[in-house]
Design a protein around this motif. Structure first.
Motif, PDB file in Angstrom:
ATOM      1  N   LYS A 151      67.754 -26.217 -10.690  1.00  5.61           N
ATOM      2  CA  LYS A 151      67.794 -24.778 -10.414  1.00  5.61           C
ATOM      3  C   LYS A 151      68.143 -24.002 -11.683  1.00  5.61           C
ATOM      4  N   ILE A 152      69.187 -24.467 -12.374  1.00  8.34           N
ATOM      5  CA  ILE A 152      69.636 -23.786 -13.593  1.00  8.34           C
ATOM      6  C   ILE A 152      68.559 -23.842 -14.669  1.00  8.34           C
ATOM      7  N   LEU A 153      67.925 -25.001 -14.801  1.00  6.83           N
ATOM      8  CA  LEU A 153      66.866 -25.148 -15.813  1.00  6.83           C
ATOM      9  C   LEU A 153      65.702 -24.200 -15.506  1.00  6.83           C
ATOM     10  N   ARG A 154      65.376 -24.071 -14.216  1.00  5.88           N
ATOM     11  CA  ARG A 154      64.279 -23.167 -13.826  1.00  5.88           C
ATOM     12  C   ARG A 154      64.619 -21.723 -14.233  1.00  5.88           C
ATOM     13  N   GLY A 157      64.327 -21.132 -17.851  1.00  4.06           N
ATOM     14  CA  GLY A 157      62.904 -20.942 -18.176  1.00  4.06           C
ATOM     15  C   GLY A 157      62.430 -19.531 -17.878  1.00  4.06           C
ATOM     16  N   GLU A 158      63.150 -18.858 -16.972  1.00  4.51           N
ATOM     17  CA  GLU A 158      62.805 -17.462 -16.671  1.00  4.51           C
ATOM     18  C   GLU A 158      63.534 -16.508 -17.622  1.00  4.51           C
ATOM     19  N   ASN A 159      64.115 -17.086 -18.657  1.00  3.26           N
ATOM     20  CA  ASN A 159      64.791 -16.330 -19.723  1.00  3.26           C
ATOM     21  C   ASN A 159      66.042 -15.597 -19.246  1.00  3.26           C
ATOM     22  N   LYS A 160      66.722 -16.190 -18.272  1.00  2.30           N
ATOM     23  CA  LYS A 160      67.933 -15.546 -17.769  1.00  2.30           C
ATOM     24  C   LYS A 160      69.149 -16.028 -18.561  1.00  2.30           C
ATOM     25  N   THR A 161      70.112 -15.139 -18.732  1.00  2.00           N
ATOM     26  CA  THR A 161      71.330 -15.487 -19.469  1.00  2.00           C
ATOM     27  C   THR A 161      72.274 -16.247 -18.545  1.00  2.00           C
ATOM     28  N   ALA A 162      73.296 -16.856 -19.155  1.00  2.00           N
ATOM     29  CA  ALA A 162      74.290 -17.606 -18.364  1.00  2.00           C
ATOM     30  C   ALA A 162      74.954 -16.684 -17.335  1.00  2.00           C
ATOM     31  N   THR A 163      75.220 -15.461 -17.741  1.00  2.00           N
ATOM     32  CA  THR A 163      75.860 -14.503 -16.821  1.00  2.00           C
ATOM     33  C   THR A 163      74.949 -14.204 -15.634  1.00  2.00           C
ATOM     34  N   GLU A 164      73.652 -13.994 -15.914  1.00  2.00           N
ATOM     35  CA  GLU A 164      72.691 -13.698 -14.826  1.00  2.00           C
ATOM     36  C   GLU A 164      72.545 -14.894 -13.889  1.00  2.00           C
ATOM     37  N   ILE A 165      72.509 -16.087 -14.497  1.00  2.57           N
ATOM     38  CA  ILE A 165      72.377 -17.302 -13.681  1.00  2.57           C
ATOM     39  C   ILE A 165      73.617 -17.458 -12.795  1.00  2.57           C
ATOM     40  N   LEU A 169      73.640 -17.670  -8.711  1.00  3.97           N
ATOM     41  CA  LEU A 169      74.033 -18.897  -8.009  1.00  3.97           C
ATOM     42  C   LEU A 169      75.473 -18.853  -7.485  1.00  3.97           C
ATOM     43  N   PHE A 170      76.119 -17.691  -7.640  1.00  2.00           N
ATOM     44  CA  PHE A 170      77.507 -17.520  -7.179  1.00  2.00           C
ATOM     45  C   PHE A 170      78.464 -18.551  -7.786  1.00  2.00           C
ATOM     46  N   ILE A 171      78.320 -18.774  -9.088  1.00  2.00           N
ATOM     47  CA  ILE A 171      79.247 -19.669  -9.790  1.00  2.00           C
ATOM     48  C   ILE A 171      79.704 -18.952 -11.063  1.00  2.00           C
ATOM     49  N   SER A 172      80.651 -19.519 -11.783  1.00  2.00           N
ATOM     50  CA  SER A 172      81.116 -18.844 -13.006  1.00  2.00           C
ATOM     51  C   SER A 172      80.169 -19.173 -14.163  1.00  2.00           C
ATOM     52  N   SER A 173      80.155 -18.279 -15.162  1.00  2.00           N
ATOM     53  CA  SER A 173      79.267 -18.550 -16.301  1.00  2.00           C
ATOM     54  C   SER A 173      79.752 -19.776 -17.075  1.00  2.00           C
ATOM     55  N   ARG A 174      81.050 -20.099 -16.941  1.00  2.00           N
ATOM     56  CA  ARG A 174      81.561 -21.301 -17.599  1.00  2.00           C
ATOM     57  C   ARG A 174      80.935 -22.551 -16.959  1.00  2.00           C
ATOM     58  N   THR A 175      80.801 -22.516 -15.629  1.00  2.00           N
ATOM     59  CA  THR A 175      80.165 -23.637 -14.913  1.00  2.00           C
ATOM     60  C   THR A 175      78.699 -23.757 -15.332  1.00  2.00           C
ATOM     61  N   SER A 204      57.627 -26.151 -16.536  1.00  2.00           N
ATOM     62  CA  SER A 204      57.927 -25.266 -15.402  1.00  2.00           C
ATOM     63  C   SER A 204      57.305 -25.736 -14.099  1.00  2.00           C
ATOM     64  N   LYS A 205      56.131 -26.386 -14.145  1.00  2.00           N
ATOM     65  CA  LYS A 205      55.490 -26.768 -12.875  1.00  2.00           C
ATOM     66  C   LYS A 205      56.223 -27.898 -12.165  1.00  2.00           C
ATOM     67  N   PHE A 206      57.151 -28.554 -12.855  1.00  2.00           N
ATOM     68  CA  PHE A 206      57.921 -29.624 -12.214  1.00  2.00           C
ATOM     69  C   PHE A 206      59.280 -29.145 -11.710  1.00  2.00           C
ATOM     70  N   LEU A 207      59.596 -27.881 -11.987  1.00  2.00           N
ATOM     71  CA  LEU A 207      60.946 -27.400 -11.650  1.00  2.00           C
ATOM     72  C   LEU A 207      60.953 -26.595 -10.353  1.00  2.00           C
TER      73      LEU A 207
END
Length: 207
Positions: A151-154, A157-165, A169-175, A204-207
């Motif tokens: 999920k995180i890798l996908r 690939g969508e160019n999202k930052t750790a904060t956005e991810i 995903l309702f987790i901390s950016s440290r996680t 991307s097609k495998f994620l």
């Protein structure tokens, strides 16, 4: 060596085209069948060197015939013809030690090479089929990732930052950073921030 061959296909045009082609090339064509039941009867009666079978036929499929030949210890080498680029069928064919696997749209271009290869005891699989299966096979490294890591890798690939991810995903950016570090280790990637993004884009097609 001019092998004895039988052919089977439930499409009259395909059967006729193959028959004419083999006769024109002076192959020793013993008989042809319109369904799987006839094909198996012919194999048992003539014990040909090679049987070229359509995968999907009434009564018995090409794979079922191959299995029966294997169980009965018949020495006929099976070549399957199909329109389908199907990894499951391909794996079944390999497990049954089938000698040839030819895609129908290339059948007349490839069948001669296939027969020559089979005569020399070398299996022949349509190059088109092999490249399709290799292309669609999930890379081993990705299989080692957990669902959360994929999920995180996908999202990377969508160019999202750790904060956005983290937000998504309702987790901390440290996680998120911790996960990214694990993913890099599993994928043997260097620690440059772009390496993960590039890998995610390429796969991307495998994620």
């Amino acid at each position: 060596m001019n092998p004895h061959i039988i052919i089977a296909d439930d499409h009259p045009l395909v059967l006729k085209g193959l028959k004419d082609f083999l006769i024109e090339k002076n192959f020793n064509l013993l008989a042809s069948a319109k369904n799987g039941k006839e094909a198996l009867t012919l194999i048992r009666a003539h014990l040909p060197d090679i049987a070229i079978l359509d995968i999907k036929m009434p009564f018995l499929t090409g794979l079922q015939i191959a299995k029966k030949c294997k169980d009965e210890n018949l020495k006929t080498k099976i070549i399957l013809m199909t329109f389908e680029k199907d990894e499951k069928i391909y794996n079944e064919a390999k497990a049954l030690k089938i000698y040839g696997y030819v895609l129908k749209e290339f059948a007349l271009d490839e069948i001669e090479n296939c027969i020559s290869s089979v005569i020399e005891d070398k299996p022949y699989f349509s190059p088109e089929l092999l490249s399709y299966i290799e292309f669609n096979e999930v890379p081993e490294k990705i299989k080692s990732l957990t669902g959360a890591e994929i999920k995180i890798l996908r999202l990377v690939g969508e160019n999202k930052t750790a904060t956005e991810i983290a937000k998504e995903l309702f987790i901390s950016s440290r996680t998120v950073e911790k996960h990214k570090s694990h993913i890099r280790t599993k994928l043997s990637l260097d620690s440059k921030s772009a390496s993960l993004y590039l890998f995610a884009k390429e796969n991307s097609k495998f994620l």
